[in-house]
Design a protein around this motif. Structure first.
Motif, PDB file in Angstrom:
ATOM      1  N   GLY A  79      40.621  30.271   4.753  1.00 51.37           N
ATOM      2  CA  GLY A  79      41.384  29.036   4.852  1.00 51.37           C
ATOM      3  C   GLY A  79      40.640  27.832   4.314  1.00 51.37           C
ATOM      4  O   GLY A  79      41.214  27.005   3.596  1.00 51.37           O
ATOM      5  N   ILE A  80      39.345  27.716   4.629  1.00 46.56           N
ATOM      6  CA  ILE A  80      38.598  26.530   4.199  1.00 46.56           C
ATOM      7  C   ILE A  80      38.350  26.545   2.703  1.00 46.56           C
ATOM      8  O   ILE A  80      38.381  25.507   2.041  1.00 46.56           O
ATOM      9  N   VAL A  81      38.116  27.718   2.112  1.00 53.01           N
ATOM     10  CA  VAL A  81      37.940  27.800   0.657  1.00 53.01           C
ATOM     11  C   VAL A  81      39.231  27.394  -0.055  1.00 53.01           C
ATOM     12  O   VAL A  81      39.214  26.627  -1.026  1.00 53.01           O
ATOM     13  N   LEU A  82      40.367  27.897   0.434  1.00 49.96           N
ATOM     14  CA  LEU A  82      41.655  27.529  -0.155  1.00 49.96           C
ATOM     15  C   LEU A  82      41.933  26.035  -0.002  1.00 49.96           C
ATOM     16  O   LEU A  82      42.448  25.382  -0.928  1.00 49.96           O
ATOM     17  N   PHE A  83      41.580  25.482   1.154  1.00 46.69           N
ATOM     18  CA  PHE A  83      41.792  24.057   1.404  1.00 46.69           C
ATOM     19  C   PHE A  83      40.953  23.204   0.461  1.00 46.69           C
ATOM     20  O   PHE A  83      41.437  22.231  -0.127  1.00 46.69           O
ATOM     21  N   PHE A  84      39.678  23.552   0.287  1.00 45.78           N
ATOM     22  CA  PHE A  84      38.812  22.787  -0.606  1.00 45.78           C
ATOM     23  C   PHE A  84      39.285  22.907  -2.055  1.00 45.78           C
ATOM     24  O   PHE A  84      39.157  21.971  -2.839  1.00 45.78           O
ATOM     25  N   TYR A  85      39.816  24.081  -2.407  1.00 49.07           N
ATOM     26  CA  TYR A  85      40.378  24.240  -3.752  1.00 49.07           C
ATOM     27  C   TYR A  85      41.557  23.279  -3.939  1.00 49.07           C
ATOM     28  O   TYR A  85      41.695  22.630  -4.988  1.00 49.07           O
ATOM     29  N   ALA A  86      42.408  23.183  -2.926  1.00 48.21           N
ATOM     30  CA  ALA A  86      43.544  22.269  -2.998  1.00 48.21           C
ATOM     31  C   ALA A  86      43.075  20.821  -3.100  1.00 48.21           C
ATOM     32  O   ALA A  86      43.633  20.028  -3.879  1.00 48.21           O
ATOM     33  N   ILE A  87      42.052  20.452  -2.332  1.00 47.79           N
ATOM     34  CA  ILE A  87      41.513  19.094  -2.392  1.00 47.79           C
ATOM     35  C   ILE A  87      41.008  18.785  -3.798  1.00 47.79           C
ATOM     36  O   ILE A  87      41.213  17.692  -4.332  1.00 47.79           O
ATOM     37  N   ASP A  88      40.344  19.766  -4.419  1.00 52.31           N
ATOM     38  CA  ASP A  88      39.782  19.564  -5.757  1.00 52.31           C
ATOM     39  C   ASP A  88      40.849  19.365  -6.825  1.00 52.31           C
ATOM     40  O   ASP A  88      40.591  18.735  -7.852  1.00 52.31           O
ATOM     41  N   LEU A  98      49.595  19.468   3.201  1.00 52.52           N
ATOM     42  CA  LEU A  98      49.903  20.892   3.130  1.00 52.52           C
ATOM     43  C   LEU A  98      49.087  21.666   4.158  1.00 52.52           C
ATOM     44  O   LEU A  98      49.601  22.558   4.840  1.00 52.52           O
ATOM     45  N   ASN A  99      47.817  21.323   4.297  1.00 53.49           N
ATOM     46  CA  ASN A  99      46.972  21.989   5.279  1.00 53.49           C
ATOM     47  C   ASN A  99      47.428  21.694   6.707  1.00 53.49           C
ATOM     48  O   ASN A  99      47.282  22.536   7.598  1.00 53.49           O
ATOM     49  N   LYS A 100      47.996  20.520   6.925  1.00 53.51           N
ATOM     50  CA  LYS A 100      48.445  20.150   8.261  1.00 53.51           C
ATOM     51  C   LYS A 100      49.738  20.850   8.670  1.00 53.51           C
ATOM     52  O   LYS A 100      50.311  20.553   9.713  1.00 53.51           O
ATOM     53  N   MET A 101      50.213  21.761   7.851  1.00 50.54           N
ATOM     54  CA  MET A 101      51.298  22.638   8.287  1.00 50.54           C
ATOM     55  C   MET A 101      50.774  23.729   9.215  1.00 50.54           C
ATOM     56  O   MET A 101      51.549  24.497   9.776  1.00 50.54           O
ATOM     57  N   SER A 102      49.458  23.800   9.384  1.00 56.65           N
ATOM     58  CA  SER A 102      48.861  24.870  10.187  1.00 56.65           C
ATOM     59  C   SER A 102      49.388  24.928  11.626  1.00 56.65           C
ATOM     60  O   SER A 102      49.547  26.039  12.159  1.00 56.65           O
ATOM     61  N   PRO A 103      49.674  23.797  12.311  1.00 57.83           N
ATOM     62  CA  PRO A 103      50.223  23.922  13.663  1.00 57.83           C
ATOM     63  C   PRO A 103      51.529  24.703  13.711  1.00 57.83           C
ATOM     64  O   PRO A 103      51.799  25.414  14.679  1.00 57.83           O
ATOM     65  N   PRO A 147      47.620  25.151  -7.088  1.00 55.56           N
ATOM     66  CA  PRO A 147      46.951  24.359  -6.049  1.00 55.56           C
ATOM     67  C   PRO A 147      47.815  24.134  -4.817  1.00 55.56           C
ATOM     68  O   PRO A 147      47.312  24.117  -3.689  1.00 55.56           O
ATOM     69  N   TYR A 148      49.125  23.968  -5.016  1.00 57.39           N
ATOM     70  CA  TYR A 148      50.018  23.778  -3.877  1.00 57.39           C
ATOM     71  C   TYR A 148      50.129  25.063  -3.047  1.00 57.39           C
ATOM     72  O   TYR A 148      50.166  25.019  -1.811  1.00 57.39           O
ATOM     73  N   ALA A 149      50.170  26.201  -3.752  1.00 58.64           N
ATOM     74  CA  ALA A 149      50.183  27.477  -3.042  1.00 58.64           C
ATOM     75  C   ALA A 149      48.895  27.651  -2.242  1.00 58.64           C
ATOM     76  O   ALA A 149      48.916  28.147  -1.105  1.00 58.64           O
ATOM     77  N   GLY A 151      47.116  25.235  -0.958  1.00 58.98           N
ATOM     78  CA  GLY A 151      47.210  24.354   0.202  1.00 58.98           C
ATOM     79  C   GLY A 151      48.050  24.959   1.308  1.00 58.98           C
ATOM     80  O   GLY A 151      47.687  24.893   2.491  1.00 58.98           O
ATOM     81  N   ILE A 152      49.175  25.552   0.941  1.00 57.24           N
ATOM     82  CA  ILE A 152      50.046  26.186   1.947  1.00 57.24           C
ATOM     83  C   ILE A 152      49.352  27.394   2.571  1.00 57.24           C
ATOM     84  O   ILE A 152      49.371  27.590   3.790  1.00 57.24           O
ATOM     85  N   LEU A 153      48.709  28.217   1.745  1.00 56.34           N
ATOM     86  CA  LEU A 153      48.013  29.398   2.273  1.00 56.34           C
ATOM     87  C   LEU A 153      46.836  29.000   3.154  1.00 56.34           C
ATOM     88  O   LEU A 153      46.513  29.700   4.117  1.00 56.34           O
ATOM     89  N   SER A 154      46.194  27.873   2.843  1.00 55.16           N
ATOM     90  CA  SER A 154      45.105  27.407   3.709  1.00 55.16           C
ATOM     91  C   SER A 154      45.637  27.114   5.110  1.00 55.16           C
ATOM     92  O   SER A 154      44.961  27.363   6.111  1.00 55.16           O
ATOM     93  N   ALA A 155      46.871  26.593   5.187  1.00 58.62           N
ATOM     94  CA  ALA A 155      47.490  26.338   6.487  1.00 58.62           C
ATOM     95  C   ALA A 155      47.831  27.633   7.204  1.00 58.62           C
ATOM     96  O   ALA A 155      47.686  27.735   8.432  1.00 58.62           O
TER      97      ALA A 155
END
Length: 294
Positions: A79-88, A98-103, A147-149, A151-155
């Motif tokens: 999750g964190i690798v995917l999130f950092f990729y999205a941030i980049d 997108l990451n805040k969809m995790s809840p 990148p959007y995918a 972000g969603i997968l990181s969530a």
């Protein structure tokens, strides 16, 4: 103060910590994603190590909890690798929202795997908060979808990791869980970072160290929060990252949210406050926090 309210306050502190982490990761510039990730988790590993040693706990937890600890760490690492990729590759607000969809995924997984009953008003609150994020992530879906995918997968993976935290409950100290996760990620990523390492400026190094510190604050907060209360009752408060990110985006990055973003903030806050009022009248949530010294 009830355990539920403690969980809410800890989740709010966690949201602020993660928002600061995200801002500093963005400010660090064109450092490779894996390199940013290992800085984030390496700092968390060191801080958590001192907590574990100070309280004389096991570094890697109890034998009977290894499967859950390993699963939580693997899900969190992906999750964190995917999130950092999205941030980049995205603007900060898009990646963070997108990451805040995790809840949303946390509640879904908790219902599926932990058999936690979701009341109608809790589901409505989550869906309303999810709708609020759509007002904020409205832009640029016409760009490259990868990148959007990510972000969603990181969530999705973060939601899975937080569900495992709930399953762990109070069987491990929060600093043991953080140390386990941070060490796992650091060890797994280290060979790749050594091979692809790129030199950084002093400013980039300071930014990534700060990201690691605030990530630790966020990780400690969320690990403790899910010890105190079920995911379905408090995870919506993780959406306060939206507010914190908006403030940090303006102060540190010069970003000014538009009217649709402000509508999203109001919707999310309304959903969170409604859920808080409905839950406040309920019974105390049982939680067993392992405080014993062995």
């Amino acid at each position: 103060m009830t355990n539920r309210n403690k969980g809410i306050l800890l989740l709010l502190a966690s949201a602020l910590g993660f928002s600061l982490m995200t801002a500093f990761v963005k400010l660090s510039g064109d450092v490779p994603t894996m390199q940013k990730t290992i800085f984030r988790n390496g700092v968390s590993m060191i801080i958590a190590f001192f907590f574990v040693v100070h309280f004389k706990e096991r570094l890697f937890g109890k034998r009977e909890n290894q499967r859950l600890l390993l699963l939580r760490s693997a899900l969190g690492a992906i999750g964190i690798v995917l999130f950092f990729y999205a941030i980049d590759h995205l603007v900060l607000a898009d990646a963070d929202m997108l990451n805040k969809m995790s809840p949303f995924f946390t509640i879904l997984f908790a219902a599926l795997f932990l058999k936690e009953h979701v009341k109608p008003f809790q589901l409505y609150s989550i869906l309303l908060a999810f709708l609020g994020t759509l007002f904020i992530i409205k832009p640029s879906f016409s760009l490259d979808v990868v990148p959007y995918a990510a972000g969603i997968l990181s969530a999705v993976f973060a939601g899975g990791a937080y569900t495992v935290l709930r399953a762990l409950g109070g069987r491990e100290q929060y600093y043991t869980v953080v140390f386990y996760f941070s060490t796992f990620t650091t060890v797994v990523l280290l060979p790749w970072v050594i091979i692809t390492y790129e030199a950084m400026t002093l400013k980039q190094t300071v930014y990534l160290l700060a990201a690691g510190v605030f990530a630790t604050v966020g990780q400690f907060g969320i690990t403790l929060a899910y010890n105190y209360a079920p995911a379905k009752e408090i995870s919506v408060f993780n959406y306060f990252t939206v507010v914190f990110s908006a403030i940090l985006g303006f102060v540190l990055l010069g970003q000014i949210p538009d009217i649709y973003s402000f509508i999203g903030y109001i919707i999310i806050f309304g959903a969170s406050f409604y859920m808080f009022l409905r839950n406040r009248g309920g019974e105390e949530v049982p939680a067993e926090l392992a405080r014993k010294k062995e």
